[in-house]
Write an enzyme that holds these catalytic residues in place. Structure first.
Site, PDB file in Angstrom:
ATOM      1  N   LYS A 114       0.861  -1.181   0.000  1.00  0.00           N
ATOM      2  CA  LYS A 114       0.000   0.000   0.000  1.00  0.00           C
ATOM      3  C   LYS A 114       0.895   1.228   0.000  1.00  0.00           C
ATOM      4  O   LYS A 114       1.681   1.440   0.932  1.00  0.00           O
ATOM      5  CB  LYS A 114      -0.902  -0.009   1.220  1.00  0.00           C
ATOM      6  CG  LYS A 114      -1.756   1.242   1.350  1.00  0.00           C
ATOM      7  CD  LYS A 114      -2.754   1.118   2.473  1.00  0.00           C
ATOM      8  CE  LYS A 114      -3.553   2.399   2.636  1.00  0.00           C
ATOM      9  NZ  LYS A 114      -4.501   2.309   3.736  1.00  0.00           N
ATOM     10  N   LYS A 147      -2.190  -1.433  -3.872  1.00  0.00           N
ATOM     11  CA  LYS A 147      -3.029  -0.237  -3.799  1.00  0.00           C
ATOM     12  C   LYS A 147      -2.163   1.012  -3.878  1.00  0.00           C
ATOM     13  O   LYS A 147      -1.157   1.045  -3.162  1.00  0.00           O
ATOM     14  CB  LYS A 147      -3.794  -0.279  -2.477  1.00  0.00           C
ATOM     15  CG  LYS A 147      -4.602   0.933  -2.165  1.00  0.00           C
ATOM     16  CD  LYS A 147      -5.260   0.781  -0.836  1.00  0.00           C
ATOM     17  CE  LYS A 147      -5.981   2.066  -0.525  1.00  0.00           C
ATOM     18  NZ  LYS A 147      -6.321   2.178   0.856  1.00  0.00           N
TER      19      LYS A 147
HETATM   20  C1  PBG Z   1      -7.471   3.276   5.706  1.00  0.00           C
HETATM   21  C2  PBG Z   1      -7.710   3.218   4.243  1.00  0.00           C
HETATM   22  C3  PBG Z   1      -7.484   4.197   3.266  1.00  0.00           C
HETATM   23  C4  PBG Z   1      -7.973   3.679   2.064  1.00  0.00           C
HETATM   24  C5  PBG Z   1      -8.437   2.400   2.341  1.00  0.00           C
HETATM   25  N1  PBG Z   1      -8.250   2.124   3.683  1.00  0.00           N
HETATM   26  C6  PBG Z   1      -6.959   5.577   3.371  1.00  0.00           C
HETATM   27  C7  PBG Z   1      -5.581   5.848   3.760  1.00  0.00           C
HETATM   28  O1  PBG Z   1      -4.735   4.955   3.873  1.00  0.00           O
HETATM   29  O2  PBG Z   1      -5.329   7.018   3.996  1.00  0.00           O
HETATM   30  C8  PBG Z   1      -7.996   4.406   0.742  1.00  0.00           C
HETATM   31  C9  PBG Z   1      -9.055   3.978  -0.194  1.00  0.00           C
HETATM   32  C10 PBG Z   1      -9.319   4.910  -1.320  1.00  0.00           C
HETATM   33  O3  PBG Z   1      -8.667   5.953  -1.519  1.00  0.00           O
HETATM   34  O4  PBG Z   1     -10.232   4.583  -2.071  1.00  0.00           O
HETATM   35  N2  PBG Z   1      -6.162   3.147   6.100  1.00  0.00           N
END
Ligand code: PBG
Length: 325
Positions: free
Chosen positions: A195, A248
């Site tokens: 991520k 992601k």
């Molecule tokens: C929580 C989380 C996030 C997303 C999914 N789970 C945000 C982040 O890490 O700030 C992002 C999903 C999206 O942008 O569609 N940690």
């Protein structure tokens, strides 16, 4: 084979030939729909940067989940927006927390729809970070117990799968252990393994009220410059017991999806995130691109890169297109 013996256009001349030649296909089975749960009743609060998406009270959320199920989408991913936040994210693992209640309601009405829950603390902490903060620093090991408790509470509410998105080291193992100790050895973990620290999460943070109140997420989310590190992250999660590996965001990281697909034999998921959705929607609204076609091409590209499944805010629209074919 070279021209004129080989003519690439020969096999493109009819729809039948093109269908026979198609290497990648999309189906509703590939899609997972993210939904945002909020307290109250009769609430359907539009998310301005994500047209077509809403913060939904549980009554509405169950209806949205039912539409997804009817469209042939196998799973939804639930995010919660709690009514109160605190330093230890107590609402993340509360028995009557928003996600726990939403899971119960969806599973009651739609037992065959798979319900996946996002496991993170950032929506629930007052500082907005994904872990526990000690003296201004995100404390990895102190966060693991809370993440495991959160995952167990989701499973307890009936979640079919949990998806940790916090990027703390060791969370997959901690969650696996927590689940196993609580008789949830059958609940799989979809780990947000690679991520990235991405500006493409902007609309989501508006939707989920989860922006960090100080600093940023660079000490735990990955540097967009790194690819080898993604392999290390993924390998770690595989060894800790992840069942599905997620990358992601999706579109700026197709190379990572492709490499990870070659590296592991677990299913690979890609998260086509909020900013990717917002850009296409905005360009479509401006009349600058054909939003539907760009949506389908994007999803196909993510699949072609190697994703076995795609978390996407386009899930409903794409399923409609696919089901009409
Ligand atoms: C929580 C989380 C996030 C997303 C999914 N789970 C945000 C982040 O890490 O700030 C992002 C999903 C999206 O942008 O569609 N940690």
């Amino acid at each position: 084979m070279l021209f004129p013996d080989y003519r690439a256009r020969r096999m493109r001349q009819s729809d039948a030939f093109r269908r026979m030649m198609r290497e990648t296909t999309l189906s509703a089975d590939d899609l997972i729909l993210p939904l945002f749960a909020i307290g109250g009743k009769d609430v359907k609060q539009p998310i301005p940067s994500m047209p077509g998406h809403f913060q939904l009270s549980i009554d509405y959320l169950v209806k949205a989940a039912a539409r997804a199920f009817e469209a042939g989408i196998p799973a939804v991913m639930l995010f919660g927006i709690p009514s109160k936040k605190d330093p230890l994210a107590t609402q993340a693992y509360a028995k009557d927390g928003i996600v726990q209640k939403a899971v119960k309601a969806v599973k009651e009405k739609l037992p065959e729809l798979a319900v996946i829950t996002d496991v993170c603390l950032c929506q629930y902490t007052d500082h907005g970070h994904c872990g526990v903060v000690e003296n201004g620093v995100i404390d990895n090991d102190a966060s693991l117990d809370l993440l495991a408790r959160t995952a167990v509470s989701h499973a307890d509410a009936g979640a079919d799968m949990v998806a940790p998105s916090d990027m703390m080291d060791g969370r997959v193992a901690a969650i696996r252990e927590g689940l196993d100790e609580n008789d949830f050895s059958q609940v799989p973990i979809m780990s947000y393994a690679a991520k990235y620290c991405s500006a493409f999460y902007g609309p989501f943070r508006e939707a989920a009220h989860s922006a960090p109140q100080f600093g940023d997420r660079r000490t735990y989310q990955m540097d967009p410059a790194n690819a080898l590190e993604a392999i290390r992250e993924v390998t770690m999660d595989v060894e800790e017991g992840a069942d599905i590996i997620m990358i992601k965001p999706a579109l700026p990281y197709l190379d990572i999806i492709c490499r990870v697909r070659e590296e592991v034999d677990l299913p690979v998921a890609a998260y086509n995130v909020s900013g990717e959705y917002a850009m296409i929607k905005a360009a479509d609204q401006m009349g600058w691109v054909d939003g539907k076609q760009v949506m389908m091409e994007s999803l196909l590209g993510i699949k072609r890169a190697g994703a076995d499944m795609i978390l996407t805010y386009f899930a409903m629209e794409a399923a409609e297109v696919l089901n009409a074919r």
